[in-house]
Design an enzyme around this catalytic site. Structure first.
Site, PDB file in Angstrom:
ATOM      1  N   ASP A 138     -66.232   0.832 -52.727  1.00 63.02           N
ATOM      2  CA  ASP A 138     -66.839  -0.207 -51.883  1.00 63.02           C
ATOM      3  C   ASP A 138     -67.642  -1.171 -52.757  1.00 63.02           C
ATOM      4  O   ASP A 138     -68.863  -1.082 -52.830  1.00 63.02           O
ATOM      5  CB  ASP A 138     -67.736   0.510 -50.852  1.00 63.02           C
ATOM      6  CG  ASP A 138     -68.425  -0.426 -49.892  1.00 63.02           C
ATOM      7  OD1 ASP A 138     -68.015  -1.591 -49.789  1.00 63.02           O
ATOM      8  OD2 ASP A 138     -69.381   0.025 -49.226  1.00 63.02           O
ATOM      9  N   ASP A 143     -65.502 -13.701 -55.769  1.00 67.02           N
ATOM     10  CA  ASP A 143     -65.605 -14.561 -56.955  1.00 67.02           C
ATOM     11  C   ASP A 143     -64.394 -15.496 -56.940  1.00 67.02           C
ATOM     12  O   ASP A 143     -63.635 -15.507 -55.963  1.00 67.02           O
ATOM     13  CB  ASP A 143     -65.637 -13.679 -58.224  1.00 67.02           C
ATOM     14  CG  ASP A 143     -66.393 -14.352 -59.370  1.00 67.02           C
ATOM     15  OD1 ASP A 143     -66.185 -15.563 -59.584  1.00 67.02           O
ATOM     16  OD2 ASP A 143     -67.166 -13.665 -60.049  1.00 67.02           O
ATOM     17  N   THR A 167     -73.038  -6.832 -41.311  1.00 67.37           N
ATOM     18  CA  THR A 167     -73.746  -6.582 -40.053  1.00 67.37           C
ATOM     19  C   THR A 167     -75.240  -6.895 -40.179  1.00 67.37           C
ATOM     20  O   THR A 167     -75.939  -7.010 -39.186  1.00 67.37           O
ATOM     21  CB  THR A 167     -73.564  -5.122 -39.581  1.00 67.37           C
ATOM     22  OG1 THR A 167     -73.754  -4.270 -40.707  1.00 67.37           O
ATOM     23  CG2 THR A 167     -72.199  -4.901 -39.000  1.00 67.37           C
ATOM     24  N   LYS A 203     -66.362   7.677 -50.029  1.00 62.95           N
ATOM     25  CA  LYS A 203     -66.702   6.281 -50.353  1.00 62.95           C
ATOM     26  C   LYS A 203     -67.725   6.242 -51.479  1.00 62.95           C
ATOM     27  O   LYS A 203     -68.771   6.882 -51.402  1.00 62.95           O
ATOM     28  CB  LYS A 203     -67.281   5.557 -49.135  1.00 62.95           C
ATOM     29  CG  LYS A 203     -67.686   4.102 -49.473  1.00 62.95           C
ATOM     30  CD  LYS A 203     -68.019   3.305 -48.235  1.00 62.95           C
ATOM     31  CE  LYS A 203     -69.472   3.375 -47.833  1.00 62.95           C
ATOM     32  NZ  LYS A 203     -70.360   2.490 -48.605  1.00 62.95           N
ATOM     33  N   LYS A 209     -67.007  -4.712 -52.711  1.00 61.25           N
ATOM     34  CA  LYS A 209     -67.111  -6.011 -52.003  1.00 61.25           C
ATOM     35  C   LYS A 209     -67.012  -7.210 -52.949  1.00 61.25           C
ATOM     36  O   LYS A 209     -67.946  -8.020 -53.061  1.00 61.25           O
ATOM     37  CB  LYS A 209     -68.422  -6.090 -51.214  1.00 61.25           C
ATOM     38  CG  LYS A 209     -68.610  -5.005 -50.163  1.00 61.25           C
ATOM     39  CD  LYS A 209     -69.827  -5.281 -49.307  1.00 61.25           C
ATOM     40  CE  LYS A 209     -70.066  -4.238 -48.248  1.00 61.25           C
ATOM     41  NZ  LYS A 209     -70.493  -2.920 -48.751  1.00 61.25           N
TER      42      LYS A 209
END
Ligand code: C5P
Length: 238
Positions: free
Chosen positions: A64, A69, A124, A37, A66
């Protein structure tokens, strides 16, 4: 589409190219090349060449970043990530179903293949208090997470990032083929660090995680290759 076969993903949370390549050098003679990752810090610092270099060493890559938009921007950006030949990438489900559909369009290559695409439901680090106070979302966190996961499924995504504790309920709501990619994994005899809710690789397997994302138990180990192999054994083989 990329393979959905269960695997251990090593979170390479390093600051620069030198650190990540010297870590990956340790796996040069290893039969199994870890699925890696790459996060925002390394990608923005080292640039897209780091993806090409790690791919060139034979690793599969979860990028990763994320994305979140407007659909048009996400579609065009996903086209760039797809051309980089990453294996798995992600976005925020909060961008809504049209944004997720646009992302899939952008990812799909002219030959019909594409990287896997998963969604972040709620981070989280967001708790019920902030969900209500900052975001004005008054439903319980678990309901929000499952609803966002169902939106991701509706848009055609392959799965979500979630806590291993949520993997069972996500599969119940979205089907067993809907991928659960779960961080927060620790060895039974290891340091928990700053993770609050953790599971061992074997527990994550039992609860139905499809991919576990493991960082410090491997990257900070005195013997990262042995720690990785232990993780693989517990998650995939025992
Ligand atoms: O070192 P550690 O095993 O805690 O690393 C976990 C990885 O998973 C890190 O890259 C972290 O940013 C990521 N992650 C997480 N919890 C989430 C989402 C991502 O720990 N909810």
């Amino acid at each position: 589409m990329e393979s959905k076969k269960r695997d251990v993903i090593v979170a390479c949370d390093f600051a620069n190219r030198e650190e990540v390549t010297s870590f990956l050098d340790k796996f040069a003679g290893n039969a199994r090349k870890p699925f890696v990752k790459i996060g925002m810090e390394l990608f923005y610092g080292a640039g897209p060449d780091i993806v090409r270099e790690i791919k060139g060493r034979g690793h599969r890559i979860f990028l990763d970043l994320k994305l979140h938009d407007i659909p048009n921007t996400v579609r065009k950006t996903m086209r760039v990530l797809s051309a980089l030949d990453v294996d798995l990438c992600n976005l925020h489900a909060a961008g809504t179903v049209p944004m997720m559909e646009a992302a899939l369009e952008g990812l799909t290559r002219p030959d019909g293949t594409r990287p896997l695409l998963i969604a972040v439901t709620q981070l989280t680090s967001t708790d019920q208090e902030h969900l209500e106070g900052d975001l004005l979302i008054s439903r319980p966190m678990e309901e929000v997470v499952l609803h966002y996961a169902q939106n991701a499924k509706k848009a055609g995504l392959d799965g979500v990032v979630c806590s291993p504790l949520e993997a069972g309920s996500v599969h119940a709501a979205c089907g067993v083929d809907f991928l659960t990619v779960t961080p927060g994994v620790r060895f039974a005899d290891g340091d928990v660090g700053d993770q609050k809710r953790v599971m061992t690789p074997a527990e994550a397997r039992k609860i139905g995680s499809d991919f576990i994302v493991v960082g410090r138990p491997i990257t900070a180990s005195p013997d990262p290759v042995a720690a990785y192999e232990r993780c693989v054994k517990e998650f995939l083989e025992d």
